[in-house]
Design an enzyme around this catalytic site. Structure first.
Site, PDB file in Angstrom:
ATOM      1  N   CYS A   2      -1.051  -1.031   0.865  1.00 28.24           N
ATOM      2  CA  CYS A   2      -1.343  -1.844  -0.407  1.00 28.24           C
ATOM      3  C   CYS A   2      -0.108  -2.749  -0.324  1.00 28.24           C
ATOM      4  O   CYS A   2       0.958  -2.436  -0.872  1.00 28.24           O
ATOM      5  CB  CYS A   2      -1.563  -1.289  -1.496  1.00 28.24           C
ATOM      6  SG  CYS A   2      -2.009  -2.337  -2.921  1.00 28.24           S
ATOM      7  N   GLU A 107      -6.730  -6.684   1.666  1.00 35.54           N
ATOM      8  CA  GLU A 107      -6.553  -5.976   2.849  1.00 35.54           C
ATOM      9  C   GLU A 107      -6.782  -7.112   4.003  1.00 35.54           C
ATOM     10  O   GLU A 107      -7.815  -7.883   3.794  1.00 35.54           O
ATOM     11  CB  GLU A 107      -7.303  -4.671   3.340  1.00 35.54           C
ATOM     12  CG  GLU A 107      -6.904  -3.512   2.315  1.00 35.54           C
ATOM     13  CD  GLU A 107      -5.718  -2.836   2.827  1.00 35.54           C
ATOM     14  OE1 GLU A 107      -4.760  -3.504   3.573  1.00 35.54           O
ATOM     15  OE2 GLU A 107      -5.076  -1.945   1.741  1.00 35.54           O
TER      16      GLU A 107
END
Length: 228
Positions: A2, A107
């Protein structure tokens, strides 16, 4: 992994989400549409009385024994499988856990000669609370408080975009996660079994690649995205 996330909640929304002990106020909370490491974010933790409060911490955990804060840039994530035993995270995992409120995260997936960014969030728009750790670093100057987000193996369909995801703590487990007396095995289980979806996986513009672009247009679906 992340490496970017959004944090757009108001003070009232944070107050309601975490049942804060602090008075309902209206502090200036700067929204993060493209939040990045080394920036400051709101996190929920407990104070010396065990009450839940909001603090502003730097993303990228700096262990108390680090020589300088540069180490934090490499410590933005901690793996749920090993967080309890790593020297950089072990002490914080035992006694300095926090919840990191988020609307979603980004992402990237390889596409052709480049990478396509995606925004991942709960389909109903509900807030997420990432499992986090925080630490205090003080080398004679002004003390720095920083945090790291725990990640775990991604569930389908999120795994189609990236094999890791932030560990998400469900509201019914907030007290267990923040309690200093919670057993390590219970905490590891919580971090390794994050909140189920359904999730929205939204293709967004490559403008998100630059941290200088921190505006609502970052979240516009590609089908509606204007060209710049």
């Amino acid at each position: 992994m992340c490496g970017r996330f959004t944090q757009m909640m108001t003070w009232r929304e944070l107050h309601e989400l975490y049942a804060l002990a602090e008075p309902l106020a209206t502090p200036d909370l700067q929204p993060r549409y493209n939040g990045a490491p080394t920036q400051d974010f709101s996190v929920c933790r407990t104070d010396e009385n065990g009450d839940r409060v909001i603090a502003r911490l730097r993303w990228g955990l700096v262990p108390g024994w680090a020589r300088d804060i540069k180490m934090g840039a490499r410590m933005i994530n901690a793996r749920s499988e090993t967080v309890h035993e790593k020297p950089a995270f072990g002490a914080a995992f035992r006694s300095r856990r926090c919840l990191v409120p988020a609307d979603g995260w980004f992402e990237w997936q390889r596409a052709g000669h480049g990478k396509q960014p995606y925004f991942l969030a709960l389909a109903d728009g509900s807030p997420l609370s990432f499992a986090g750790l925080w630490e205090r670093w003080d080398r004679g100057g002004e003390a720095l408080e920083s945090f790291s987000i725990i990640t775990t193996a991604a569930d389908a369909p999120l795994a189609d975009v990236h094999h890791r995801q932030p560990a998400v703590i469900n509201p019914e487990h907030f007290s267990v996660w923040l309690d200093e007396e919670s057993p390590a095995e219970t905490l590891v289980d919580l971090a390794r079994n994050p909140r189920a979806g359904p999730y929205e996986i939204r293709a967004v513009s490559t403008r998100v690649n630059s941290v200088r672009n921190d505006d609502p247009d970052i979240l516009t679906p590609m089908s509606q995205q204007r060209l710049f």
